[in-house]
Design a protein around this motif. Structure first.
Motif, PDB file in Angstrom:
ATOM      1  N   UNK A  78       0.863  -1.184   0.000  1.00 43.89           N
ATOM      2  CA  UNK A  78       0.000   0.000   0.000  1.00 43.89           C
ATOM      3  C   UNK A  78       0.899   1.234   0.000  1.00 43.89           C
ATOM      4  N   UNK A  79       1.552   1.465  -1.138  1.00 43.65           N
ATOM      5  CA  UNK A  79       2.474   2.589  -1.271  1.00 43.65           C
ATOM      6  C   UNK A  79       1.771   3.769  -1.944  1.00 43.65           C
ATOM      7  N   UNK A 106       8.760 -16.825  -8.536  1.00 43.90           N
ATOM      8  CA  UNK A 106       9.822 -17.382  -7.684  1.00 43.90           C
ATOM      9  C   UNK A 106      10.572 -16.286  -6.949  1.00 43.90           C
ATOM     10  N   UNK A 107      10.393 -15.019  -7.358  1.00 44.40           N
ATOM     11  CA  UNK A 107      11.091 -13.901  -6.713  1.00 44.40           C
ATOM     12  C   UNK A 107      10.462 -13.620  -5.350  1.00 44.40           C
ATOM     13  N   UNK A 108      11.303 -13.239  -4.391  1.00 40.74           N
ATOM     14  CA  UNK A 108      10.861 -12.954  -3.031  1.00 40.74           C
ATOM     15  C   UNK A 108      11.238 -11.524  -2.667  1.00 40.74           C
ATOM     16  N   UNK A 109      10.288 -10.766  -2.152  1.00 41.18           N
ATOM     17  CA  UNK A 109      10.530  -9.400  -1.673  1.00 41.18           C
ATOM     18  C   UNK A 109      10.572  -9.403  -0.158  1.00 41.18           C
ATOM     19  N   UNK A 141      11.847   1.805  -5.028  1.00 42.54           N
ATOM     20  CA  UNK A 141      11.344   1.272  -6.293  1.00 42.54           C
ATOM     21  C   UNK A 141      10.017   0.534  -6.081  1.00 42.54           C
ATOM     22  N   UNK A 142       9.254   0.482  -7.148  1.00 44.89           N
ATOM     23  CA  UNK A 142       8.000  -0.266  -7.163  1.00 44.89           C
ATOM     24  C   UNK A 142       8.282  -1.628  -7.784  1.00 44.89           C
ATOM     25  N   UNK A 172      -1.898   5.981  -5.432  1.00 43.85           N
ATOM     26  CA  UNK A 172      -1.642   4.837  -4.562  1.00 43.85           C
ATOM     27  C   UNK A 172      -1.375   3.573  -5.363  1.00 43.85           C
ATOM     28  N   UNK A 173      -0.419   2.776  -4.890  1.00 47.82           N
ATOM     29  CA  UNK A 173      -0.054   1.506  -5.523  1.00 47.82           C
ATOM     30  C   UNK A 173      -0.488   0.358  -4.621  1.00 47.82           C
ATOM     31  N   UNK A 174      -1.314  -0.551  -5.150  1.00 47.78           N
ATOM     32  CA  UNK A 174      -1.852  -1.649  -4.356  1.00 47.78           C
ATOM     33  C   UNK A 174      -1.648  -2.964  -5.106  1.00 47.78           C
ATOM     34  N   UNK A 175      -0.878  -3.845  -4.549  1.00 42.84           N
ATOM     35  CA  UNK A 175      -0.638  -5.132  -5.192  1.00 42.84           C
ATOM     36  C   UNK A 175      -0.053  -6.084  -4.154  1.00 42.84           C
TER      37      UNK A 175
END
Length: 854
Positions: A379-380, A440-443, A455-456, A411-414
């Protein structure tokens, strides 16, 4: 417009929330004819109420009380001895607190920092963990109950909280402090102010770190706070500038879901039939270390440039340009492995998740067969705003002001994957608008320290959903004031246009369809909504001791973003309408050299309200959903009393009492949807996801309708003080539970009433003077002194069952089922059904602080 004068300072000691230490400090300040609050806080565009002049119900808290009383409490809790305020710790995670004023939650309370609105522009939310550092830099905090005196078109249905931070030109000096408390709480702080130089420059700096665990299990946290301000005013000049930047990067493990009373009792290691108030269902151990499934991480730096221009003796222009780049989110889990969701892996002895079994199950499975992972809902946002106010004195009696309020929000929601929990990847099949996506990527759930926005995440690494919200806000306001020796009056109004656009990155233009078969596009285009308010009030000073006031206001408030685009679809709601708020208030004040008191009467009606309840857990077969309620109408009315009595230099007594009658008027409608898919989810026992809510005369919950407090401070010798506070909470009802008001019979039973409770706090302060500028201060606080067990809030309204609640089965009659239920002591706790999902308040907690001022 001059904001606060000496009469305000002399009268502020009457406020029930002001500590005795501060009351004495204010008296000393007035006696020494010191300058006013404008020298120690940023004012500018902020609308600050004046005692015996501004006709609103108001309470003011200064820096001294916050420093003394807050300790390791949540920031809003400092207001709990203010009439009609109910602040709780929510789930109990760091910064997860909740604030209610006159029965309205914080989404509908305007929270302002130096006159800048901080409520989320999409939903009005206030996340106190993002503002945890404010307690370190606040020089004054004013609560205006009701529609308040702000000229902006803000969400002040219940009230306005004005938080004023220290100004760059605060007098020269610094402080170093160290605090420790229960559950390994440690806070260190350093701050320094240069004071204003001969050339007009001044700066202020603060840095702090707070870490430890909260009272509940599995709630470790770490937070930082930085603050820097630089100001300039040429000696004798008419322009003053101040730049400020502040932020509080943090992460904290949460207790997000309210737990049934039965589980609090079941998972008490003492096994004595009492609830384990520390129990948290949202964590376990990984490699012997605390691992939370619900982790909040965020950094929301705010930068502002204030420009105050004294055009002439009669005219002044105050302007603030601000920006914020919020980055972060909160984790949860998603997916199933071998047909099992997360709750299937709960240890039935400890109540914790067994991650060893989850890792083993994931490693034995493949993404196409299903795995269980931890994700994060991001929720950026980027937020920019400009507020400018022109103030002009026409003559000795008349003033007017006018200005603009413009804002832009994106607002960025994902969702992203934060931990595969041993799996090789996660195959996202939930979204019908895109093909299955293997990720497979992990944040890592870590807050970025970048004050200009990190970064988004890559679009290919997003799962579940990916949508953006765009809000444009254009507002204008104006006010006329009249004052003489006896009367002060105002009329003010504002208009605003809010434009909302929803952008769904997973929608294919002209192809994707809504639940009802309507074609949707990636971008909705902007939906413009016009709103306005008008307020008027008058105060009459009968003499130096007595004053009376009244105010009235009407507000057509635009609904929030999720009311425009319901059930998370790119379709504008067909029955979209503004919410209507009407408020009226009468007040009386008494001032004397030793005794001061205030009495307020209020009534607020709120019609056509939309409300979304999220996190509705285990609705059907363990699924989590959200309920959208529409057409809610509420009435809130009550009486508030606060008083202060300075018996002598040794003893001061403060008290308050408030009682409200808050209820729903008429019926409403509700619709139920599943969290992960946004698909309709039928209500239990129904073939539809829609229902009528029978709410007429049902009590509004989530806040205590009766509160009282009494505080005393004793100063037996110079530089030593003791303070004690008693607080009573009564007429506390559960939150609105859509599942329990689907019939008139259920409405007749009303909202579940929770047990009342009393809390006691103690404090001690001792000051050691080294010289006129340097001194040590020792402060100790104990909260909930008698370790009282109490329920702070309930998400459900499950009444004790009757025979009629049971249906005969092949094995037992309704009467037999009822007899088995009513004779089982495990089904009851203090007159409540143990199926209710609640949050218990914290037990006894404490802090000790050593600070050095120089």
């Amino acid at each position: 417009m001059k904001l606060i004068n000496k009469s305000m300072l002399s009268a502020v000691i009457t406020l029930s929330t002001a500590s005795v230490y501060y009351a004495q400090q204010v008296q000393d300040t007035v006696k020494s004819k010191s300058t006013d609050i404008e020298q120690v806080v940023i004012t500018g565009v902020a609308d600050i109420a004046k005692d015996r002049k501004t006709p609103v119900a108001v309470s003011t808290i200064k820096e001294a009380q916050i420093v003394e009383r807050l300790g390791n409490q949540e920031f809003p809790e400092i207001l709990n001895t203010t009439p009609s305020v109910y602040a709780t710790k929510g789930g109990g995670g760091f910064g997860d607190s909740k604030l209610n004023i006159r029965g309205f939650n914080q989404n509908n309370i305007a929270v302002m920092v130096n006159g800048m609105p901080v409520n989320d522009m999409e939903g009005g939310s206030v996340y106190w963990s993002n503002w945890a550092g404010l307690s370190d830099v606040t020089s004054a905090m004013q609560v205006q109950r009701g529609l308040g005196s702000s000229k902006l078109a803000i969400a002040s249905v219940g009230g306005t909280v004005n938080i004023l931070t220290r100004a760059a030109d605060k007098k020269q000096g610094g402080i170093v402090s160290l605090a420790v408390g229960n559950n390994d709480y440690v806070k260190s702080l350093f701050a320094y102010n240069t004071g204003r130089s001969e050339k007009g420059w001044a700066s202020s700096f603060l840095m702090s770190r707070t870490a430890g665990s909260m009272y509940a299990d599995g709630t470790k946290f770490e937070g930082y706070n930085y603050y820097f301000a630089v100001g300039y005013k040429k000696p004798g000049g008419s322009h003053e500038f101040q730049f400020t930047i502040t932020g509080a990067p943090q992460w904290h493990n949460q207790r997000s879901y309210a737990i049934t009373i039965g589980d609090y009792i079941k998972f008490n290691p003492d096994n004595d039939g009492t609830p384990n108030r520390r129990y948290n269902s949202d964590w376990g151990y990984v490699d012997g270390k605390e691992y939370g499934t619900r982790v909040n991480y965020y950094h929301k730096p705010v930068m502002s440039l204030n420009w105050d221009w004294t055009i002439s003796e009669k005219s002044k222009l105050n302007t603030v340009l601000y920006g914020s780049f919020g980055r972060g989110g909160g984790t949860n889990t998603t997916g199933t492995v071998n047909g099992k969701n997360l709750n299937s892996f709960r240890d039935q002895t400890t109540g914790l998740y067994n991650f060893a079994d989850i890792y083993a199950a994931n490693r034995a499975s493949t993404p196409d067969k299903g795995v269980l992972i931890r994700n994060a809902s991001i929720n950026s946002h980027n937020w920019f705003g400009l507020i400018s106010s022109f103030n002009h004195t026409i003559n000795d009696n008349f003033k007017f002001s006018a200005g603009i309020d413009t804002r832009y929000y994106y607002g960025y929601h994902y969702q992203v994957v934060t931990d595969l929990l041993g799996a090789s990847g996660y195959l996202d099949k939930n979204n019908k608008n895109i093909p299955p996506n293997l990720v497979t990527a992990v944040s890592k759930p870590e807050s970025s320290w970048n004050p200009f926005g990190g970064k988004i995440d890559d679009m290919n690494n997003r799962i579940g959903y990916s949508n953006d919200g765009e809000v444009l806000w254009y507002g204008a306001f104006g006010q006329f004031e009249y004052t003489n020796d006896k009367i002060s009056a105002f009329v003010q109004g504002s208009v605003s246009n809010q434009a909302f656009q929803r952008i769904d990155n997973f929608i294919i233009d002209g192809v994707s369809k809504s639940k009802k078969g309507e074609i949707m596009n990636t971008k909705t285009g902007f939906k413009n909504l016009f709103g306005y308010n008008i307020k008027a009030g008058v105060n009459y000073n009968i003499n130096e001791q007595h004053n009376v006031f009244g105010n009235v206001g009407y507000y057509e408030k635009q609904p929030f973003f999720n009311a425009v685009y319901r059930s998370n679809e790119n379709i504008v709601s067909a029955d979209l309408t503004n919410e209507k708020i009407f408020g009226a208030e009468l007040g009386y004040g008494f001032r004397s050299s030793s005794f001061n008191a205030n009495v307020n009467l209020y009534r607020t009606s709120w019609d056509d309200r939309y409300l979304r309840r999220t996190g509705v857990r285990d609705v059907i077969a363990g699924k989590t959903g959200y309920v959208e309620m529409n057409g809610l109408n509420e009435v809130h009315m009550g009486i508030e009393v606060d008083a202060s009595y300075n018996l002598n230099k040794l003893l001061t007594v403060n008290g308050m009492f408030s009682v409200g009658d808050w209820y729903y008027k008429g019926n409403a409608t509700a619709a139920l949807f599943e969290d992960s898919t946004n698909l309709p989810l039928n209500f239990p026992g129904s073939t539809s996801n829609e229902t009528t809510l029978y709410l007429d005369k049902v009590k509004v919950g989530d806040a205590a309708q009766m509160t009282a407090s009494l505080g005393v401070t004793v100063r037996p010798v110079k530089n030593l003080s003791f303070d004690a506070t008693w607080r009573n909470t009564n007429n506390l009802y559960a939150s609105l539970d859509a599942f329990n008001f689907r019939s008139q019979a259920a409405a007749d039973r009303g909202t579940l009433k929770l047990p009342s409770f009393n809390l006691f706090d103690l404090g001690l302060s001792y000051k050691i003077n080294l010289n006129s500028k340097q001194f040590f201060t020792i402060r100790g606080n104990v909260y909930n002194l008698f370790d009282t067990t109490y329920i702070a809030e309930s998400n459900t309204s499950n009444h004790i069952k009757t025979v009629g609640d049971f249906t005969a089965t092949p094995t037992a009659t309704a009467q037999q089922q009822y007899d088995a239920y009513i004779n089982n002591p495990k089904n009851f706790y203090k007159g409540l059904d143990t199926s209710n999902q609640v949050f218990f308040g914290f037990g006894r907690t404490w802090t000790a602080t050593l600070s050095f001022n120089f």
